[in-house]
Design an enzyme around this catalytic site. Structure first.
Site, PDB file in Angstrom:
ATOM      1  N   ASP A  34      69.216  37.135  23.416  1.00 58.85           N
ATOM      2  CA  ASP A  34      70.388  37.922  23.820  1.00 58.85           C
ATOM      3  C   ASP A  34      70.964  37.369  25.122  1.00 58.85           C
ATOM      4  OD1 ASP A  34      69.536  39.343  21.700  1.00 58.85           O
ATOM      5  OD2 ASP A  34      69.217  41.240  22.774  1.00 58.85           O
ATOM      6  N   ASP A  38      74.682  36.127  25.795  1.00 61.24           N
ATOM      7  CA  ASP A  38      75.549  36.694  26.828  1.00 61.24           C
ATOM      8  C   ASP A  38      76.135  35.599  27.717  1.00 61.24           C
ATOM      9  OD1 ASP A  38      74.974  39.125  25.819  1.00 61.24           O
ATOM     10  OD2 ASP A  38      73.533  39.691  27.379  1.00 61.24           O
ATOM     11  N   SER A  83      88.965  57.506  -5.014  1.00 62.54           N
ATOM     12  CA  SER A  83      87.575  57.942  -4.826  1.00 62.54           C
ATOM     13  C   SER A  83      86.893  57.915  -6.196  1.00 62.54           C
ATOM     14  CB  SER A  83      87.522  59.318  -4.180  1.00 62.54           C
ATOM     15  OG  SER A  83      88.180  60.233  -5.004  1.00 62.54           O
ATOM     16  N   LEU A  84      85.672  58.400  -6.273  1.00 65.54           N
ATOM     17  CA  LEU A  84      84.872  58.169  -7.481  1.00 65.54           C
ATOM     18  C   LEU A  84      84.463  59.449  -8.177  1.00 65.54           C
ATOM     19  CD1 LEU A  84      82.410  55.452  -6.128  1.00 65.54           C
ATOM     20  CD2 LEU A  84      84.198  55.109  -7.835  1.00 65.54           C
ATOM     21  N   GLU A 116      75.341  49.464  -6.383  1.00 62.71           N
ATOM     22  CA  GLU A 116      75.386  49.254  -4.934  1.00 62.71           C
ATOM     23  C   GLU A 116      75.067  50.573  -4.249  1.00 62.71           C
ATOM     24  OE1 GLU A 116      79.371  48.080  -3.886  1.00 62.71           O
ATOM     25  OE2 GLU A 116      79.472  46.841  -5.678  1.00 62.71           O
ATOM     26  N   LYS A 118      75.742  53.738  -2.093  1.00 60.14           N
ATOM     27  CA  LYS A 118      76.957  54.445  -1.705  1.00 60.14           C
ATOM     28  C   LYS A 118      76.771  54.803  -0.234  1.00 60.14           C
ATOM     29  CE  LYS A 118      79.920  58.287  -3.091  1.00 60.14           C
ATOM     30  NZ  LYS A 118      80.107  58.779  -1.729  1.00 60.14           N
ATOM     31  N   ASP A 120      77.021  56.183   3.351  1.00 60.71           N
ATOM     32  CA  ASP A 120      77.508  57.458   3.872  1.00 60.71           C
ATOM     33  C   ASP A 120      78.164  57.233   5.232  1.00 60.71           C
ATOM     34  OD1 ASP A 120      78.071  60.087   4.009  1.00 60.71           O
ATOM     35  OD2 ASP A 120      76.016  60.769   4.360  1.00 60.71           O
ATOM     36  N   ARG A 139      90.939  55.657   5.416  1.00 56.16           N
ATOM     37  CA  ARG A 139      91.369  55.954   4.057  1.00 56.16           C
ATOM     38  C   ARG A 139      92.509  56.967   4.047  1.00 56.16           C
ATOM     39  NH1 ARG A 139      90.190  59.739   0.110  1.00 56.16           N
ATOM     40  NH2 ARG A 139      90.422  58.931  -1.994  1.00 56.16           N
ATOM     41  N   TYR A 232      82.693  46.054   0.458  1.00 57.54           N
ATOM     42  CA  TYR A 232      82.239  46.102  -0.923  1.00 57.54           C
ATOM     43  C   TYR A 232      83.303  45.887  -1.987  1.00 57.54           C
ATOM     44  CZ  TYR A 232      83.635  50.942  -0.191  1.00 57.54           C
ATOM     45  OH  TYR A 232      84.320  52.059   0.164  1.00 57.54           O
ATOM     46  N   LYS A 296      79.157  50.251 -11.070  1.00 56.87           N
ATOM     47  CA  LYS A 296      80.480  49.694 -11.381  1.00 56.87           C
ATOM     48  C   LYS A 296      80.362  48.770 -12.581  1.00 56.87           C
ATOM     49  CE  LYS A 296      81.571  49.630  -6.464  1.00 56.87           C
ATOM     50  NZ  LYS A 296      81.873  48.858  -5.259  1.00 56.87           N
ATOM     51  N   LYS A 320      75.036  60.546  -7.445  1.00 56.28           N
ATOM     52  CA  LYS A 320      74.772  61.184  -6.146  1.00 56.28           C
ATOM     53  C   LYS A 320      73.302  61.567  -6.040  1.00 56.28           C
ATOM     54  CE  LYS A 320      77.795  63.117  -3.773  1.00 56.28           C
ATOM     55  NZ  LYS A 320      78.426  62.851  -2.483  1.00 56.28           N
ATOM     56  N   CYS A 414      53.718  78.562  30.529  1.00 58.52           N
ATOM     57  CA  CYS A 414      53.472  77.298  29.849  1.00 58.52           C
ATOM     58  C   CYS A 414      52.313  77.433  28.861  1.00 58.52           C
ATOM     59  CB  CYS A 414      53.153  76.219  30.888  1.00 58.52           C
ATOM     60  SG  CYS A 414      52.598  74.680  30.141  1.00 58.52           S
ATOM     61  N   CYS A 417      49.247  75.126  30.517  1.00 62.26           N
ATOM     62  CA  CYS A 417      48.548  75.449  31.770  1.00 62.26           C
ATOM     63  C   CYS A 417      48.697  76.908  32.177  1.00 62.26           C
ATOM     64  CB  CYS A 417      49.050  74.547  32.887  1.00 62.26           C
ATOM     65  SG  CYS A 417      50.775  74.843  33.321  1.00 62.26           S
ATOM     66  N   CYS A 432      58.074  73.503  32.189  1.00 61.33           N
ATOM     67  CA  CYS A 432      56.898  73.809  32.983  1.00 61.33           C
ATOM     68  C   CYS A 432      56.965  72.866  34.171  1.00 61.33           C
ATOM     69  CB  CYS A 432      55.623  73.537  32.180  1.00 61.33           C
ATOM     70  SG  CYS A 432      54.170  73.504  33.240  1.00 61.33           S
ATOM     71  N   CYS A 437      49.985  70.145  35.130  1.00 69.17           N
ATOM     72  CA  CYS A 437      49.878  70.652  33.756  1.00 69.17           C
ATOM     73  C   CYS A 437      49.250  69.592  32.847  1.00 69.17           C
ATOM     74  CB  CYS A 437      51.263  71.035  33.255  1.00 69.17           C
ATOM     75  SG  CYS A 437      51.291  71.440  31.504  1.00 69.17           S
TER      76      CYS A 437
HETATM   77  S1  IVH Z   1      83.696  51.650  -4.630  1.00 76.85           S
HETATM   78  C1  IVH Z   1      87.809  52.528  -6.652  1.00 76.85           C
HETATM   79  N1  IVH Z   1      81.443  51.179  -3.448  1.00 76.85           N
HETATM   80  O1  IVH Z   1      82.277  56.473  -1.532  1.00 76.85           O
HETATM   81  C2  IVH Z   1      86.546  53.053  -6.140  1.00 76.85           C
HETATM   82  N2  IVH Z   1      82.689  53.076  -2.765  1.00 76.85           N
HETATM   83  O2  IVH Z   1      84.176  58.523  -3.638  1.00 76.85           O
HETATM   84  C3  IVH Z   1      86.097  52.240  -5.038  1.00 76.85           C
HETATM   85  N3  IVH Z   1      81.675  54.322  -0.893  1.00 76.85           N
HETATM   86  O3  IVH Z   1      84.793  57.220   0.149  1.00 76.85           O
HETATM   87  C4  IVH Z   1      84.896  52.788  -4.401  1.00 76.85           C
HETATM   88  N4  IVH Z   1      79.917  53.043  -0.690  1.00 76.85           N
HETATM   89  O4  IVH Z   1      84.653  54.583   0.129  1.00 76.85           O
HETATM   90  C5  IVH Z   1      82.506  52.003  -3.522  1.00 76.85           C
HETATM   91  N5  IVH Z   1      79.421  50.606  -2.441  1.00 76.85           N
HETATM   92  C6  IVH Z   1      80.497  51.413  -2.533  1.00 76.85           C
HETATM   93  C7  IVH Z   1      80.649  52.528  -1.679  1.00 76.85           C
HETATM   94  C8  IVH Z   1      81.772  53.350  -1.826  1.00 76.85           C
HETATM   95  C9  IVH Z   1      80.535  54.113  -0.224  1.00 76.85           C
HETATM   96  C10 IVH Z   1      82.586  55.455  -0.638  1.00 76.85           C
HETATM   97  C11 IVH Z   1      84.035  55.226  -0.901  1.00 76.85           C
HETATM   98  C12 IVH Z   1      84.554  56.614  -1.086  1.00 76.85           C
HETATM   99  C13 IVH Z   1      83.419  57.274  -1.768  1.00 76.85           C
HETATM  100  C14 IVH Z   1      83.670  57.315  -3.246  1.00 76.85           C
END
Ligand code: IVH
Length: 675
Positions: A34, A38, A83-84, A116, A118, A120, A139, A232, A296, A320, A414, A417, A432, A437
């Site tokens: 590191d 730096d 979204s999915l 893959e 998901k 968080d 988003r 991704y 996918k 999920k 405490c 003690c 304490c 102690c």
């Molecule tokens: S693919 C067209 N891959 O999960 C769909 N989404 O409801 C493209 N997320 O907020 C989504 N990891 O951003 C995809 N490996 C992953 C992901 C991922 C997290 C999120 C995504 C969205 C929610 C899906």
């Protein structure tokens, strides 16, 4: 330095910095320390300060910009950020496949799937034009997001220019990718620890921490947060697209984007479902929080042809994970005393499995948290577990009360003690304050042993030493005798000798370790290293006014006050005196050389490698006691490599960089002594 030379050096440095950032953050295999890293950045900063016209927008120094923004601008996404659809079981996955199979033309080749994690975290959309990072957005509602480019630039894994490796594939003229910004679990724990030690509120979970950091109007704050990016998918591009999702991930990797290594390709849905089910447990081994697995269709043309319904693409589904929480009964509350005297409540629970682990104890945080949530003994409570984070009680289920629940009363004395406790005004914790102690002493002792790397002092031995009245402060370790130790249960000659040797060896620990070992609130390893760089001896630190301490970068008035107060106490002065008589390092090794000749190695940097006539640490001390500095790896800053037998890659590296190579004898000659 002439401008032309500066330009060339700046380019070299930029390339080296981007290369090493990528090794460190993306590939997890750094090649330099590191400190060396730096120094590269410092050198580039110096050149750019002198020749501001040489600064380029993709320079690694341009990750943090100056002024806070007033608000975020809106940006329209080039394609909807969908979204999915969700699945929570094997049956749901089978149903998803049945739904899409009906829509696929007969001649569709056999399907395969990419799986893959998901992540968080927070979804981000990144735009690159002619290889340069141009714009980054949240988003938002999927159609319009917010421009958070300035904050995203601070993330060290986000490429400011692609390809990161100049020999990589050429970047398309326009590329928009989608990814997730998050905080790794380890970094999250360290961040919260840092916030708490500077008396700031901690974040509830990594996702909140990442969200809060990304939405800062002042990117200088964002820059201090350990954000990571995982990319991704490709949203749109001017160039030809890879035809499958797994190729897209590989392509993104070769461009230098951080892509999580945890993805797989399967040829049938049974395997996919097995994998998803195995990850319900397996997710606890991931370095980040994942709330599911995204399945996918690997073939991107098939996926695109299926289209979307209700803003969700048909070609992918999110499996999920079950929530990492459970409901159980709070049986009792235990109070324990920490190193600083803080009394913490721990919930004793009716054992309950949460995501594969049986939980019978959970954190209740502090008494304010208990009162705010009105948690009572006998309550049905929600217990949560997030990744590797300790489980905690998030709150009671008020509807489940039958009236027999009992209020949790903070102890007035405490639990270790028996002395009365103190509740400082404005603080959530109760303490304490009894310096003798035993519970605190045990914690202080194991903490001290940990920082000073004394092996053999776990909690059990610490309790024995305290119970036998052998230790009243950790520094008393240095006056322990073999007879003292032989009195302890389980100690025979060998064990006693080993422990005494480990204690003696700890005297060689550098000043910053000694300072961190004192357990001053807010002064852990990092702060101690910062402090000792500014105040290279204990005398200098002890006599420093609080303003001088507070003005050191990375410190503030609260820590400064705590330090000054700590040294002002007579009891702590007695500890300092004992540290001094024990011969511990109370000054930094690299103080400026005063007398030439006494410090023959002043200003010189050495690297030691190979097998030598004495232990490497001893040789290291011998060099540092003569004013030299010893570092771990060879760079252009190394003055000499001291090489013993069987020297390996460091020798090769030194030869490459024309760093002079010394034998041990040469070293003695250089010092002008014979040992
Ligand atoms: S693919 C067209 N891959 O999960 C769909 N989404 O409801 C493209 N997320 O907020 C989504 N990891 O951003 C995809 N490996 C992953 C992901 C991922 C997290 C999120 C995504 C969205 C929610 C899906």
């Amino acid at each position: 330095m002439a401008e032309a030379k500066a330009l060339q050096r700046a380019e070299e440095l930029r390339e080296a910095i981007v290369f090493h950032e990528h090794r460190y953050y993306v590939l997890n295999s750094p090649l330099i320390s590191d400190g060396q890293f730096d120094r590269l950045v410092d050198e580039l900063h110096r050149i750019e300060q002198r020749f501001p016209e040489l600064v380029t927008p993709d320079s690694p120094t341009q990750r943090v910009s100056g002024e806070p923004a007033e608000r975020f601008q809106k940006v329209e996404h080039p394609a909807p950020i969908l979204s999915l659809d969700k699945a929570t079981s094997r049956e749901d996955l089978v149903a998803w496949l049945a739904r899409i199979s009906k829509l696929l033309p007969e001649e569709t080749p056999a399907l395969s799937y990419t799986v893959e994690p998901k992540f968080d975290g927070l979804t981000v959309v990144l735009h690159y034009r002619d290889g340069l990072f141009e714009l980054g957005a949240t988003r938002g509602d999927g159609r319009v997001g917010e421009d958070i480019t300035t904050n995203l630039r601070t993330i060290p894994t986000l490429p400011l220019r692609i390809p990161v490796d100049p020999d990589g594939p050429p970047a398309p003229s326009y590329l928009v990718v989608r990814g997730e910004v998050l905080i790794l679990l380890d970094d999250f724990a360290a961040l919260n620890k840092r916030l708490l030690s500077s008396e700031k509120p901690a974040f509830a979970n990594p996702r909140n921490a990442a969200a809060g950091s990304l939405r800062q109007l002042d990117s200088r704050i964002t820059a201090q947060r350990p954000l990571r990016l995982y990319v991704y998918s490709i949203v749109t591009t001017g160039g030809p697209l890879p035809t499958t999702q797994h190729e897209a991930l590989n392509y993104l990797t070769t461009l230098g984007f951080p892509v999580a290594g945890e993805f797989a390709v399967f040829g049938d849905l049974e395997q996919v479902a097995d994998y998803c089910e195995s990850m319900v447990e397996g997710r606890n081994a991931l370095p980040y929080e994942a709330d599911g697995i995204v399945v996918k269709l690997d073939d991107l043309a098939t996926s695109a042809a299926l289209g979307a319904v209700g803003g969700r693409p048909r070609g992918a589904v999110a499996f999920k994970f079950p929530a990492q929480e459970a409901i159980t009964t709070l049986l009792d509350v235990e109070f324990s005393v920490g190193r600083t005297g803080v009394i913490t409540p721990t919930a004793l629970l009716d054992p309950v499995p949460i995501a594969g682990v049986t939980v019978s104890r959970a954190s209740l945080h502090n008494f304010d948290a208990i009162n705010e949530r009105d948690i009572r003994i006998g309550d049905r409570v929600v217990v949560k577990r997030a990744g590797d984070v300790i489980p905690y009680v998030s709150g009671p289920i008020l509807d489940a009360r039958d009236g027999d629940e009992v209020e949790i009363v903070a102890p007035t004395h405490c639990p270790s003690c028996g002395e009365p406790v103190v509740h400082p005004e404005g603080e959530t914790a109760i303490y304490c304050t009894n310096v003798a102690c035993p519970a605190q002493l045990v914690q202080k002792l194991t903490y001290f042993a940990g920082v000073m790397e004394i092996e053999g002092i776990g909690e059990r031995t610490a309790i024995q030493l305290v119970d036998q009245d052998l230790i009243h402060a950790p520094v008393d370790l240095y006056t322990l005798t073999k007879d003292n130790l032989m009195e302890l249960e389980g100690f025979a000659e060998k064990k006693a000798d080993n422990l005494l040797a480990a204690i003696a060896a700890s005297k060689a620990q550098p000043f910053d370790r000694v300072l961190a070992s004192l357990g001053i609130r807010g002064v852990g390893g990092t702060v101690a290293a910062t402090l000792t760089a500014a105040f290279p001896s204990l005398e200098a630190l002890e006599s420093a006014p609080p303003e001088a301490i507070a003005s050191v970068e990375g410190l503030g008035p609260i820590t400064a006050r705590t330090i000054v107060d700590w040294f002002a106490r007579p009891r702590h002065q007695a500890i300092v005196d004992k540290l001094r008589s024990a011969g511990l390092n109370l000054a930094s090794a690299q103080e400026p050389a005063s007398v030439q000749g006494a410090d023959p190695f002043a200003g010189l940097t050495f690297v030691i490698t190979g097998t030598l006539s004495r232990p490497r640490n001893e040789l290291k001390r011998w060099i540092t006691s003569r004013g030299g500095k010893v570092t771990g790896s060879v760079s252009t800053r190394t003055d000499y490599l001291v090489a013993g037998e069987n020297a390996g890659s460091k020798l090769t590296r030194a030869q490459e960089l024309s760093v002079p190579i010394l034998s041990e004898d040469d070293l003695l000659q250089l010092a002008g002594t014979s040992g």
